[in-house]
Design a protein around this motif. Structure first.
Motif, PDB file in Angstrom:
ATOM      1  N   THR A  48      10.119  44.199-121.822  1.00  0.00           N
ATOM      2  CA  THR A  48       8.752  44.579-122.163  1.00  0.00           C
ATOM      3  C   THR A  48       8.234  45.668-121.221  1.00  0.00           C
ATOM      4  OG1 THR A  48       7.798  42.851-120.753  1.00  0.00           O
ATOM      5  CG2 THR A  48       8.163  42.298-123.081  1.00  0.00           C
ATOM      6  N   LYS A  83       4.469  47.196-119.394  1.00  0.00           N
ATOM      7  CA  LYS A  83       3.122  46.803-118.997  1.00  0.00           C
ATOM      8  C   LYS A  83       2.196  48.019-119.009  1.00  0.00           C
ATOM      9  CE  LYS A  83       4.283  42.503-117.766  1.00  0.00           C
ATOM     10  NZ  LYS A  83       3.767  41.296-118.457  1.00  0.00           N
ATOM     11  N   ILE A 109      -1.154  49.441-117.580  1.00  0.00           N
ATOM     12  CA  ILE A 109      -1.946  49.128-116.400  1.00  0.00           C
ATOM     13  C   ILE A 109      -3.141  50.072-116.269  1.00  0.00           C
ATOM     14  CG2 ILE A 109       0.013  48.164-115.141  1.00  0.00           C
ATOM     15  CD1 ILE A 109       0.173  50.813-113.567  1.00  0.00           C
ATOM     16  N   ALA A 150       8.291  46.313-117.170  1.00  0.00           N
ATOM     17  CA  ALA A 150       7.823  45.058-116.588  1.00  0.00           C
ATOM     18  C   ALA A 150       8.574  44.698-115.318  1.00  0.00           C
ATOM     19  CB  ALA A 150       7.953  43.938-117.616  1.00  0.00           C
ATOM     20  N   TRP A 172       7.224  46.766-112.418  1.00  0.00           N
ATOM     21  CA  TRP A 172       5.882  46.266-112.096  1.00  0.00           C
ATOM     22  C   TRP A 172       5.966  44.988-111.269  1.00  0.00           C
ATOM     23  CZ3 TRP A 172       0.910  47.206-111.582  1.00  0.00           C
ATOM     24  CH2 TRP A 172       0.012  46.141-111.524  1.00  0.00           C
ATOM     25  N   VAL A 206      -2.793  44.547-115.065  1.00  0.00           N
ATOM     26  CA  VAL A 206      -2.136  44.685-116.358  1.00  0.00           C
ATOM     27  C   VAL A 206      -3.180  44.549-117.466  1.00  0.00           C
ATOM     28  CG1 VAL A 206      -0.468  43.663-117.945  1.00  0.00           C
ATOM     29  CG2 VAL A 206       0.077  43.850-115.516  1.00  0.00           C
ATOM     30  N   THR A 219       0.659  43.954-122.667  1.00  0.00           N
ATOM     31  CA  THR A 219       2.119  43.903-122.603  1.00  0.00           C
ATOM     32  C   THR A 219       2.678  44.148-123.998  1.00  0.00           C
ATOM     33  OG1 THR A 219       2.050  42.306-120.779  1.00  0.00           O
ATOM     34  CG2 THR A 219       4.128  42.482-121.998  1.00  0.00           C
TER      35      THR A 219
END
Length: 289
Positions: A118, A120, A122, A196, A199, A215, A218
């Motif tokens: 996945t 993210k 932000i 992800a 992160w 975040v 997603t």
């Protein structure tokens, strides 16, 4: 501030080139496995992650392993296509590009989590509560060839009716996932997207201030990274490489350290068919013609 980023990256890569050498000559091909990776993180981080893995591969294969740093994603694809790279760490989209360019690049293994990867989204803007709240604001992707930092986030935004170039006031490309987080934290962009795994690593290491950056959303899961060999590599050697990755055992302390640096619990086999959805997504948003 960022206009000289490419020059700075090239300077950062110089010590790595001096340490590991440049492209091996044709006479060295049978003695040296030439390995590269997409530059999705800082050069020093890529080297730190690769060094123990390279030593392990040397032990398992009985041959020298040479790491070849590059400054952009396209250079890895070109390295495989021109037989200057034997094994490469690729994102899903970079693999598709390599497969299309070479006709025979072979993905050997992926991390177990790469089946359900996945991205993210932000932001550091407290007023932003959803992607729709970003209309008219600035946005930063990673590299344009990044699966998790560009292609798939763009694909999922497109499905929600968000066309980045018209939706955001400005679209930029940081070149790497850790750079994207830094841009958002420093206020160089109102929001951005990164993979992800990076992160989580940045948060765990304290390299991102979660009191400032959070975040926002997603993506749904998709296939991503893999280790790929050029299609004309000796099949026996390719099988040995695959076996070496599959034999990394998290109950073995030495192997566990290697796996942790690769952000992996273990490696599993993969195949070209797993990345058809990535190719389809790239065509749907115009990143492949």
């Amino acid at each position: 501030m960022f206009k000289n980023a490419k020059a700075l990256a090239a300077l950062c890569l110089l010590p790595l080139t001096l340490m590991f050498g440049t492209f091996a000559s044709a006479d060295d091909n049978l003695q040296t496995l030439r390995v590269s990776a997409i530059p999705d993180e800082a050069p020093t981080e890529l080297l730190r992650k690769f060094k123990p893995l390279g030593q392990y591969l040397e032990q398992q294969l009985g041959m020298k392993v040479q790491f070849i740093p590059v400054t952009d994603y396209a250079a890895v694809v070109e390295g495989l296509a021109s037989d200057k790279v034997d094994l490469a760490w690729l994102g899903g989209f970079t693999f598709v590009q390599a497969r299309l360019k070479t006709g025979n690049a072979i993905p050997l293994v992926q991390r177990e989590k790469d089946r359900q990867f996945t991205s993210k989204f932000i932001t550091a803007d407290p007023a932003v509560k959803s992607l729709q709240d970003l209309k008219g604001k600035s946005f930063v992707f990673g590299s344009i060839s990044s699966t998790s930092g560009s292609l798939m986030p763009r694909y999922f935004m497109d499905k929600e009716g968000i066309k980045p170039e018209s939706f955001f006031s400005r679209v930029a490309y940081s070149g790497a996932h850790d750079a994207t987080a830094a841009w958002v934290q420093a206020g160089k962009a109102d929001a951005g997207v990164l993979n992800a795994s990076v992160w989580d690593k940045l948060v765990a290491s304290g390299k991102v201030d979660t009191s400032k950056v959070r975040v926002l959303a997603t993506t749904p899961p998709y296939y991503d990274y893999n280790w790929t060999v050029r299609g004309d590599l000796d099949p026996t050697l390719a099988e040995k490489i695959k076996t070496a990755f599959l034999n990394l055992d998290p109950t073995n302390p030495e192997h566990k350290a290697i796996l942790e640096l690769q952000a992996a619990d273990r490696f599993i086999e993969t195949s070209p068919e797993n990345y058809q959805s990535i190719e389809d997504a790239a065509r749907s948003v115009g990143l492949l013609k």
